[in-house]
Enzyme design. Structure first.
Site, PDB file in Angstrom:
ATOM      1  N   SER A 165      -1.088  -9.040  -4.715  1.00  0.00           N
ATOM      2  CA  SER A 165      -1.586  -8.031  -3.564  1.00  0.00           C
ATOM      3  C   SER A 165      -2.652  -8.523  -2.359  1.00  0.00           C
ATOM      4  CB  SER A 165      -1.938  -6.862  -3.828  1.00  0.00           C
ATOM      5  OG  SER A 165      -0.898  -6.071  -4.768  1.00  0.00           O
TER       6      SER A 165
ATOM      7  N   LYS B 213     -10.632  -1.493   1.599  1.00  0.00           N
ATOM      8  CA  LYS B 213      -9.368  -1.096   1.090  1.00  0.00           C
ATOM      9  C   LYS B 213      -9.704   0.073   0.471  1.00  0.00           C
ATOM     10  CE  LYS B 213      -5.418  -2.486  -1.850  1.00  0.00           C
ATOM     11  NZ  LYS B 213      -5.114  -3.651  -3.040  1.00  0.00           N
TER      12      LYS B 213
ATOM     13  N   SER C 132      -0.150  -5.035  -1.965  1.00  0.00           N
ATOM     14  CA  SER C 132      -0.478  -3.727  -1.649  1.00  0.00           C
ATOM     15  C   SER C 132      -1.570  -3.694  -0.437  1.00  0.00           C
ATOM     16  CB  SER C 132      -1.053  -2.893  -2.708  1.00  0.00           C
ATOM     17  OG  SER C 132      -2.219  -3.645  -3.356  1.00  0.00           O
TER      18      SER C 132
END
Ligand SMILES: [Mg+2]
Ligand SMILES: [Zn+2]
Lengths: 95, 492, 500
Positions: free
Chosen positions: B182, B78, B158
């Site tokens: 998330s 990420k 997210s």
């Protein structure tokens, strides 16, 4: 409590985010929407309740008084958008 | 090996050890998948050359009979994790071109164990969002589609790049972060497994901060075993993070397949919220049946402050983010928009650098901390947060683990919720409580909706009891049976 | 910090009042002193605190606030704050909290300063200040908290730009906040002097004001005698004790004139300009600030046990007030001499080493007189002194056993200071031993008397002339004759009483 356009202008200034005048109304509406929703917390009786400080019960770790890093001038300034001679450079600050 | 990308992380690990495949072959296969799947926009920065170099080094180690727990296994990272020498932006314009001279503690652990980095994955800007639509680099497209429908769906957020990449077989597993859901909500939206460990289990050092008291790293993987392996490597004490916990990391894989006999599972009654789809309700009941069948005892429990969790979160998280994001000021790194003086430079830089959702939260956070409002909002929220955490403590006196749905719906269409922040925030209604209380939570795929979209169940555990989560999640996974992979329409 | 209005009630002293056009004014002063903690590494990072390095070389990734960087507290800085709290007779809080103070400034990389707001590590304490004429006053300490220093902005490098150096960013500071208990610039100066002395005794701050290790924010307000507190102005970052006095004098007069002309004091932050001796409003602080304090979520509360505190307490040195009392009691020193000596522990130690087993009065005269005089003249610190305590003690021994006279001793001391040699050696090599041999002195006296029969005659009507004879004898013996002996013999020979 509700937020007017002047308040939005004030908090945007505190947060150092430029906001155009024509955005103020929409922003005030958005923030008021969220605020009136979060204000339901007012229903909760929190008398005598300690605020949460850490998410998990633990003791904070301390570091020893040892110099463990240094001479990173190149590394810490490498990404600087303004830079000169090992300094960060910004528009003049008036005291 | 016929199709290496079909292997799970655990299978690929074993195949590498058995020399049935080389790390370079495996990595090359994934590099090709990343390229083929570029249209999903899961990666904001593929690092193919870097990956192949790492794989080469892994092969050398494997040839010598050496290598760590993840040797030669290609992963996605990420973009919230700082990666040394590799651009890291948190998918925000304000960090344009930022190349960290350091590696996050979690990713260093992965590289220490031999993993290979395929690239940086898309996410909501600064992890603020539940659909990956707030990314400066654009929306990620969920590899799943409704049956007979080509409407592009969100992969959750997210960590939408992470969930999409894992679901689309564009990496074996991915790192992710979870501040209000998330990891778990995108896992639920993509038919993947996602675990947010106990606060303090993974070091936050080198992860771009959103809300410090809530942020926690974890993996998104194809199955529960892979999640156990990934977390085992990511977790660990880090003296550079004062909130990192100094206790040994168990071998989570050992928990898998253990009997559930006598395990007490709580069903929080407040999680049956108004307007929840009957499909989710039915899924939840199915989960209860599965656990019962595996020997668990089911009990109804009460978490009375549940309905206040989201509003609490939307005070605490913006407050912390308003301060955490103050460092993005155009002085030391990232975007600078010149101005007539220093204040003008700050204001222009931050106006141009932050997207709408980030701006909204920074303003909200600034407001709730400002003079005269602190007690009414922030302090109040932190008190309610104590009550929420206390609800869990009470529940865990009676039960060992809680079972809930992960999200109130299946994946929705891109653009469907983006005009109404409050509707978007509701996505996290079942996950956010866990962050507020610092507890571990896992989302595990439990079946498909009538429209053919993945749905997930969430298990919530006591602090540092990830093992029970893995044990119970594994049982659900077994009971749910083999889940289909999304049809690879993006390659067509 | 916001100044609390809890203060001591004190009758104003006439000599502290300022005469205005319309009457007498009282100055009310409170100080916030920022003292840099003596530590190797910064408060929350492993970067060095050393002064004077190349720009941005003593900056860790944490100090530059790179994304994802986290603070971890330096244990020694905690210890130093506790030690200081104990030295200020203050309450130590076993649980304190670090807060973020949010504001934007280029030398504040995080966009917030980690400080302590609601729950400081040290609570109320007291400092006794020593004033002229042996007067002392008590100044209340409201709190002491730990916080990070900011970096430095340099404004002279470029016409349109400021240059930022973060070497100081994150250095540990103790902010020591006094109550508004001071009433004159003398008291404020005495307070900073005393605080500095205590910090140096404790070893928690080097007190080096030139390098910015100790800076004061001075809160000044004025009121007519007997009236409630006036509006205060805060003069930021005054970095010398002399400037503190000048800034207060200027600011108090400015406020008095303003009020007397019908104006109103506006609460504001001001800067002292040492070049003009004036204070002026700070432009950058004009905007109303709202620091949005909240507990730093990267840090848990700072907690330690009473045992931790007790352990530190057991290692505290003797503090200046105790030392002063002991010097007065043990050595019979005057409060003034004792105050001068305890101003620096090295001075008091030097004195004690000299005085041990010797005449304390003589020792204190020599230490505070010749010795300090020479140090001052040469700009030496005690540590740099070419004369050791042992040597000065030996010199005093030579006076006490009449080997040399006090006058010769001064000459010997000068030579010791110049060369670092032992006094006995100097006396021997330069033949400075006092002549006490009666017959030798008598011979010289006889010679002098014989050479000046007219003067001998005059002494009969003008006995004071004896002093002239003493001078002549000392001259002929190059000062080595014992002056008491000379006096005595001369008096006898001239038929005078030796007592007048
Ligand atoms: Mg202050
Ligand atoms: Zn301060």
């Amino acid at each position: 409590m509700s937020v007017d356009q002047n308040t939005v202008r004030h908090i945007a200034r505190l947060a150092r985010i430029a906001v155009r005048d024509d955005e103020l109304e929409a922003l005030a509406n958005e923030l008021n929407g969220i605020l009136s929703w979060v204000e339901q917390l007012g229903e909760v009786d929190t008398d005598g309740v300690e605020p949460m400080t850490g998410a998990v019960e633990m003791v904070m770790k301390w570091r020893e008084d040892k110099v463990t890093t240094g001479n990173l001038q190149k590394e810490v300034t490498a990404n600087a958008p303004g830079g000169d001679d090992g300094f960060f450079v910004v528009p003049k600050v008036v005291e | 090996m016929s199709d290496p990308i079909k292997l799970s992380l655990a299978e690929a690990r074993d195949a590498l050890k058995a020399k049935k495949i080389s790390a370079v072959e495996l990595t090359q296969a994934y590099v090709d998948e990343v390229e083929a799947g570029a249209g999903l926009n899961a990666y904001v920065l593929p690092t193919a050359e870097h990956a192949l170099n790492m794989a080469k080094a892994s092969d050398a180690k494997l040839a010598r009979g050496e290598g760590g727990a993840l040797e030669g296994l290609p992963l996605g990272v990420k973009d919230l994790f700082c990666t040394e020498g590799v651009r890291t932006t948190a998918c925000s314009h304000i960090l344009v071109g930022f190349v960290p001279p350091y590696e996050s503690h979690v990713t260093s652990n992965l590289w220490r164990d031999g993993a290979v980095m395929l690239g940086k994955l898309n996410n909501d800007e600064f992890a603020m969002g539940s659909s990956n639509e707030t990314s400066y680099y654009g929306s990620v497209i969920n590899p799943w589609r409704r049956a007979g429908d080509t409407t592009p769906l969100v992969p959750g957020g997210s960590s939408g790049g992470s969930s999409a990449a894992v679901a689309a077989r564009m990496c074996l597993a991915a790192t992710a972060t979870d501040t209000g859901g998330s990891i778990r909500q995108p896992a639920a939206f993509t038919g993947t497994v996602g675990i947010k460990p106990t606060y303090g289990r993974c070091s936050r050092w080198g992860i771009v901060a959103f809300a410090s008291s809530l942020d926690q790293a974890g993996p998104i993987t194809r199955d529960v075993r892979d999640a156990a392996i990934m977390l085992g490597s990511m977790a660990g004490y880090d003296p550079q993070d004062a909130t990192s916990v100094d206790r040994p990391v168990p071998d989570y894989e050992l928990a898998l397949g253990q009997s559930l006999k006598g395990l007490s599972v709580g069903i929080p009654k407040e999680y049956r919220v108004d307007g929840m789809s009957s499909e989710i309700d039915a899924l939840w009941d199915k989960g209860i049946e599965w656990l019962k069948a595996a020997g668990a005892v089911i009990k109804e429990v009460s978490l009375p402050h549940t309905k206040y969790a989201l509003p609490t979160y939307y005070i605490v998280a913006p407050a912390e983010c308003s301060s955490n994001l103050a460092r993005y000021d155009g002085v030391r790194y990232g975007l600078r928009v010149e101005g007539s003086d220093i204040t003008d430079m700050y204001e222009k830089t931050r106006a141009e650098g932050f997207g709408d959702e980030v701006r909204r939260r920074v303003l909200m956070g600034t407001y709730v901390l400002s003079a005269g409002y602190y007690d009414a909002y922030y302090l109040k929220a932190q008190k309610v947060r104590s009550l929420i955490a206390h609800d869990f403590i009470k529940a865990f006196a009676d039960v060992d683990v809680l079972l809930t749905p992960t999200a109130p719906s299946a994946a929705f269409g891109i653009g469907e919720n983006s005009d109404d922040p409050l509707a978007m925030y509701l996505n996290d209604v079942f996950t956010v409580t866990v962050n507020l209380a610092g507890l571990p939570g896992i989302s595990v795929p439990a079946g498909l909706s009538s429209q053919g979209l993945p749905l997930g169940l969430q298990l919530i555990g006591r602090t540092f009891d990830e093992e029970t989560l893995f044990k119970a999640a594994y049982a659900i996974e077994e009971a749910a049976g083999v889940q289909p992979a999304p049809a690879a329409w993006w390659k067509a | 910090m916001t100044m609390n209005v809890i203060m001591r009630d004190r009758e104003p002293r006439a000599e502290d009042l300022i005469k205005g056009e319309t009457g007498d004014w009282e100055i009310i002063l409170g100080l916030e002193v920022h003292a840099q903690v003596t530590s190797n590494a910064k408060l929350f990072s492993g970067a060095s605190t050393e002064f004077g390095a190349e720009p941005n070389t003593q900056v860790s990734l944490v100090d530059a606030a790179l994304p994802g960087m986290l603070p971890v507290i330096n244990a020694y800085c905690v210890e130093q704050a506790v030690r200081t709290g104990l030295g200020l007779q203050a309450k130590i809080n076993l649980r304190s909290v670090f807060d973020r103070k949010n504001y934007f400034y280029p030398d504040l990389p995080q966009g917030y300063q980690i400080s302590q707001f609601k729950h400081p590590i040290v609570g109320e304490g007291e400092v006794i200040i020593d004033l002229a004429g042996g007067r002392s006053e008590s100044v209340g300490i409201e709190r002491l908290h730990l916080e990070q220093d900011a970096g430095k902005s340099l404004h002279d490098q470029h016409p349109a730009m400021s240059y930022v150096d973060l070497n100081r960013s994150g250095v540990a500071l103790m902010e020591i906040v006094s109550r508004p208990d001071m009433r004159s610039s003398d008291e404020a100066r005495a307070y900073v002097t005393k605080l500095r002395t205590i910090l140096r005794y404790l070893g928690t701050c080097d007190g080096n004001m030139d390098e910015g290790s100790l800076r004061a924010d001075v809160n000044v307000s004025v009121r007519r005698v007997g009236e409630p507190l006036g509006t205060r102005c805060e003069i930021k970052n005054v970095n010398s004790i002399r400037f503190i006095g000048q800034a207060i004098e200027y600011e108090a007069r400015r406020q008095i004139e303003l009020i007397e002309e019908g104006g109103k004091v506006v609460q504001q932050t001001r800067l002292f300009d040492p070049k003009t001796g004036e204070t002026r409003s700070m432009r950058s602080k004009e905007e109303a600030h709202d620091y949005r304090y909240f507990p730093d979520p990267d840090l848990l509360p700072l907690e330690f046990t009473q045992e931790f505190v007790d352990h530190i307490k057991a290692t505290l040195p003797e503090l200046p007030d105790d030392k002063k009392a002991r010097l007065i009691a043990d050595y019979g020193l005057s409060p003034y001499d004792a105050t001068v000596l305890v101003g620096e522990s090295a001075r008091a130690d030097f004195f004690e080493a000299v005085a041990k087993g010797r005449d304390a009065k003589l020792a204190s005269n020599w230490v505070t007189g010749e010795f300090f005089g020479a140090l001052n003249r040469e700009g030496h610190s005690i540590e740099e002194s070419p004369v050791t305590a042992k040597q000065l003690g030996e010199l005093i021994d030579l006076i006490s056993d009449d080997t040399i006279s006090g006058r010769i001793a001064k000459q010997v001391f000068e030579s010791m200071y110049k060369t670092g040699r032992d006094p006995a050696k100097i006396v021997e090599e330069e033949g400075l031993r006092q002549v006490t041999d009666l017959s030798a002195i008598e011979a010289v006296i006889d010679e002098v008397l014989a050479a000046n029969p007219d003067k001998v005659e005059q002494t009969k009507v003008k006995p004071a002339l004896v002093a002239w004879f003493v001078g002549q004898v000392m001259k002929s013996t190059s000062g080595k004759a014992n002056p008491q002996v000379v006096n005595k013999i001369l008096a006898a020979k001239l038929g005078l009483s030796s007592d007048d």
